[in-house]
Design a protein around this motif. Structure first.
Motif, mmCIF file in Angstrom:
data_model
loop_
_atom_site.group_PDB
_atom_site.id
_atom_site.type_symbol
_atom_site.label_atom_id
_atom_site.label_comp_id
_atom_site.label_asym_id
_atom_site.label_seq_id
_atom_site.Cartn_x
_atom_site.Cartn_y
_atom_site.Cartn_z
ATOM 1 N N THR A 120 0.391 -1.384 0.375
ATOM 2 C CA THR A 120 -0.055 -0.380 -0.075
ATOM 3 C C THR A 120 0.768 1.433 -0.261
ATOM 4 O OG1 THR A 120 -0.006 0.117 2.495
ATOM 5 C CG2 THR A 120 -1.664 -1.186 1.147
ATOM 6 N N THR A 121 0.140 2.140 -0.659
ATOM 7 C CA THR A 121 0.863 3.405 -1.009
ATOM 8 C C THR A 121 0.725 4.975 -0.677
ATOM 9 O OG1 THR A 121 2.464 1.686 -2.325
ATOM 10 C CG2 THR A 121 3.111 4.308 -1.836
ATOM 11 N N PRO A 122 0.707 5.463 -0.159
ATOM 12 C CA PRO A 122 -0.203 7.187 0.038
ATOM 13 C C PRO A 122 0.150 7.389 -1.153
ATOM 14 C CG PRO A 122 0.971 6.672 2.122
ATOM 15 C CD PRO A 122 1.374 5.675 1.369
ATOM 16 N N THR A 123 -0.764 7.860 -1.774
ATOM 17 C CA THR A 123 -0.261 8.973 -3.208
ATOM 18 C C THR A 123 0.507 10.254 -2.141
ATOM 19 O OG1 THR A 123 -2.630 10.252 -2.807
ATOM 20 C CG2 THR A 123 -1.970 8.317 -4.118
ATOM 21 N N ARG A 124 1.396 10.847 -3.437
ATOM 22 C CA ARG A 124 2.045 12.071 -2.969
ATOM 23 C C ARG A 124 2.030 13.502 -3.103
ATOM 24 N NH1 ARG A 124 7.022 9.939 -5.781
ATOM 25 N NH2 ARG A 124 7.889 7.686 -4.860
ATOM 26 N N ASN A 127 -3.526 14.066 -0.045
ATOM 27 C CA ASN A 127 -3.690 13.124 0.672
ATOM 28 C C ASN A 127 -4.236 12.312 1.015
ATOM 29 O OD1 ASN A 127 -5.045 15.137 1.747
ATOM 30 N ND2 ASN A 127 -4.213 15.219 3.681
ATOM 31 N N ASP A 128 -5.908 12.347 -0.049
ATOM 32 C CA ASP A 128 -7.081 11.667 0.253
ATOM 33 C C ASP A 128 -7.444 10.164 0.182
ATOM 34 O OD1 ASP A 128 -7.194 12.951 -2.182
ATOM 35 O OD2 ASP A 128 -9.486 13.462 -2.304
ATOM 36 N N ARG A 129 -6.298 9.521 -0.638
ATOM 37 C CA ARG A 129 -6.329 8.872 -1.460
ATOM 38 C C ARG A 129 -4.849 7.705 -1.453
ATOM 39 N NH1 ARG A 129 -8.191 10.992 -6.952
ATOM 40 N NH2 ARG A 129 -9.608 11.746 -5.754
ATOM 41 N N GLY A 130 -4.747 6.739 -1.393
ATOM 42 C CA GLY A 130 -3.656 6.331 -1.760
ATOM 43 C C GLY A 130 -4.120 4.384 -3.191
ATOM 44 N N ILE A 131 -2.573 4.123 -3.547
ATOM 45 C CA ILE A 131 -2.331 2.451 -4.190
ATOM 46 C C ILE A 131 -2.429 1.494 -3.830
ATOM 47 C CG2 ILE A 131 -0.976 2.181 -6.247
ATOM 48 C CD1 ILE A 131 -0.680 4.894 -6.407
ATOM 49 N N VAL A 132 -3.543 0.558 -4.153
ATOM 50 C CA VAL A 132 -3.250 -0.739 -2.851
ATOM 51 C C VAL A 132 -2.646 -1.408 -4.753
ATOM 52 C CG1 VAL A 132 -4.706 -2.920 -2.353
ATOM 53 C CG2 VAL A 132 -5.163 -0.234 -1.344
ATOM 54 N N TYR A 133 -1.655 -2.756 -4.138
ATOM 55 C CA TYR A 133 -1.158 -3.556 -4.742
ATOM 56 C C TYR A 133 -1.320 -4.782 -4.130
ATOM 57 C CZ TYR A 133 2.648 -5.665 -7.772
ATOM 58 O OH TYR A 133 3.897 -6.264 -8.837
ATOM 59 N N THR A 148 -3.180 -16.187 -12.624
ATOM 60 C CA THR A 148 -2.559 -15.748 -11.809
ATOM 61 C C THR A 148 -2.716 -13.905 -12.175
ATOM 62 O OG1 THR A 148 -0.589 -15.762 -11.799
ATOM 63 C CG2 THR A 148 -1.863 -17.128 -10.450
ATOM 64 N N LEU A 149 -2.655 -12.409 -11.582
ATOM 65 C CA LEU A 149 -2.514 -11.325 -11.440
ATOM 66 C C LEU A 149 -2.282 -10.685 -10.766
ATOM 67 C CD1 LEU A 149 -5.461 -9.007 -11.650
ATOM 68 C CD2 LEU A 149 -6.134 -11.095 -11.875
ATOM 69 N N ARG A 150 -1.577 -9.717 -11.037
ATOM 70 C CA ARG A 150 -0.686 -8.161 -10.001
ATOM 71 C C ARG A 150 -2.373 -7.167 -10.722
ATOM 72 N NH1 ARG A 150 4.610 -9.016 -7.588
ATOM 73 N NH2 ARG A 150 3.816 -11.392 -6.502
ATOM 74 N N ARG A 151 -2.614 -6.683 -9.157
ATOM 75 C CA ARG A 151 -3.527 -5.316 -10.183
ATOM 76 C C ARG A 151 -3.135 -4.684 -9.048
ATOM 77 N NH1 ARG A 151 -9.497 -4.072 -9.457
ATOM 78 N NH2 ARG A 151 -9.677 -5.102 -8.029
ATOM 79 N N ARG A 152 -3.309 -2.943 -9.514
ATOM 80 C CA ARG A 152 -2.638 -1.600 -8.824
ATOM 81 C C ARG A 152 -4.188 -1.350 -9.117
ATOM 82 N NH1 ARG A 152 2.516 -2.188 -9.833
ATOM 83 N NH2 ARG A 152 3.589 -1.464 -7.987
ATOM 84 N N PHE A 153 -4.821 -0.514 -7.887
ATOM 85 C CA PHE A 153 -5.860 0.579 -8.096
ATOM 86 C C PHE A 153 -6.351 1.851 -6.690
ATOM 87 C CE2 PHE A 153 -6.633 -3.371 -5.325
ATOM 88 C CZ PHE A 153 -7.548 -2.857 -4.428
ATOM 89 N N LEU A 154 -6.747 2.958 -7.410
ATOM 90 C CA LEU A 154 -6.471 4.042 -6.192
ATOM 91 C C LEU A 154 -7.662 3.477 -5.624
ATOM 92 C CD1 LEU A 154 -4.783 6.333 -5.566
ATOM 93 C CD2 LEU A 154 -6.480 7.460 -7.655
ATOM 94 N N VAL A 155 -7.369 3.788 -4.381
ATOM 95 C CA VAL A 155 -9.039 4.092 -3.252
ATOM 96 C C VAL A 155 -8.841 5.032 -2.718
ATOM 97 C CG1 VAL A 155 -9.054 1.666 -3.105
ATOM 98 C CG2 VAL A 155 -7.635 2.493 -1.767
ATOM 99 N N PRO A 156 -9.554 5.630 -2.266
ATOM 100 C CA PRO A 156 -10.131 7.099 -1.003
ATOM 101 C C PRO A 156 -9.531 6.517 0.304
ATOM 102 C CG PRO A 156 -11.877 5.996 -1.248
ATOM 103 C CD PRO A 156 -11.397 5.530 -2.306
ATOM 104 N N ARG A 157 -8.823 7.065 0.635
ATOM 105 C CA ARG A 157 -8.806 7.325 2.250
ATOM 106 C C ARG A 157 -10.497 7.688 3.135
ATOM 107 N NH1 ARG A 157 -3.277 8.984 4.068
ATOM 108 N NH2 ARG A 157 -3.998 7.458 5.769
#
Length: 169
Positions: A120-124, A127-133, A148-157
């Motif tokens: 998990t990575t907060p966006t730079r 500050n109201d969202r972050g990236i989940v991998y 199998t797969l990997r994905r990233r999505f942006l979610v709100p805090r």
């Protein structure tokens, strides 16, 4: 209107950034039995008319002996099964990577899925969202991994003032 509690599935559909911790595993429910109709409709909608997916006679003489479910349908089902537990609150899907079909899927197979949070990575920039991998695994009724797969999505805090939001944000 009757007095009583109100349950709103929107509250539990997907997660906020703070809800995800690397190492957490989500076992998605329910599974989905892939029917002949599912496979044919998806194949025709996507214009993938390879005989592997639509020609029973051709496939009777093939190494698998029967029709294969088209791969993007398997991918879509695995991702779709993960949405209520993970990306249901997503602002955007950012990336799909490392998609691997590891075993064939046939009409009549039942697919299940699970996902592991990798990072998990907060966006730079905001500050109201972050990236989940995360990594997802699709498997059949015999517990054989089929994708199998990997994905990233942006979610709100979590909204400011939410008691579950960490302080100092």
């Amino acid at each position: 209107m009757a007095d009583g509690r109100i349950f709103d599935r929107r509250d539990s559909y997907g997660g906020y950034f703070e809800d995800f911790t690397p190492g957490d595993t989500y076992r998605h429910w329910p599974g989905k039995t892939v029917t002949e109709a599912d496979n044919h409709i998806f194949t025709l909608l996507t214009m993938n008319t390879n005989p592997l997916h639509i020609d029973e006679h051709y496939m009777s003489e093939h190494q698998h002996g029967k029709i294969l479910v088209v791969g993007p349908l398997v991918l879509s089902l695995v991702v779709g099964m993960s949405v209520p537990d993970t990306s249901g609150k997503a602002v955007a899907n950012l990336e799909y990577e490392s998609i691997k079909h590891t075993a064939p899927v046939f009409q009549g197979d039942t697919l299940y899925a699970e996902s592991v949070i990798l990072e998990t990575t907060p966006t730079r920039s905001r500050n109201d969202r972050g990236i989940v991998y995360m990594e997802s695994r699709g498997y059949n009724q015999r517990d054989e991994t089929v994708l199998t797969l990997r994905r990233r999505f942006l979610v709100p805090r979590r909204p400011t003032g939410d008691p579950k939001r960490p302080t100092g944000d």
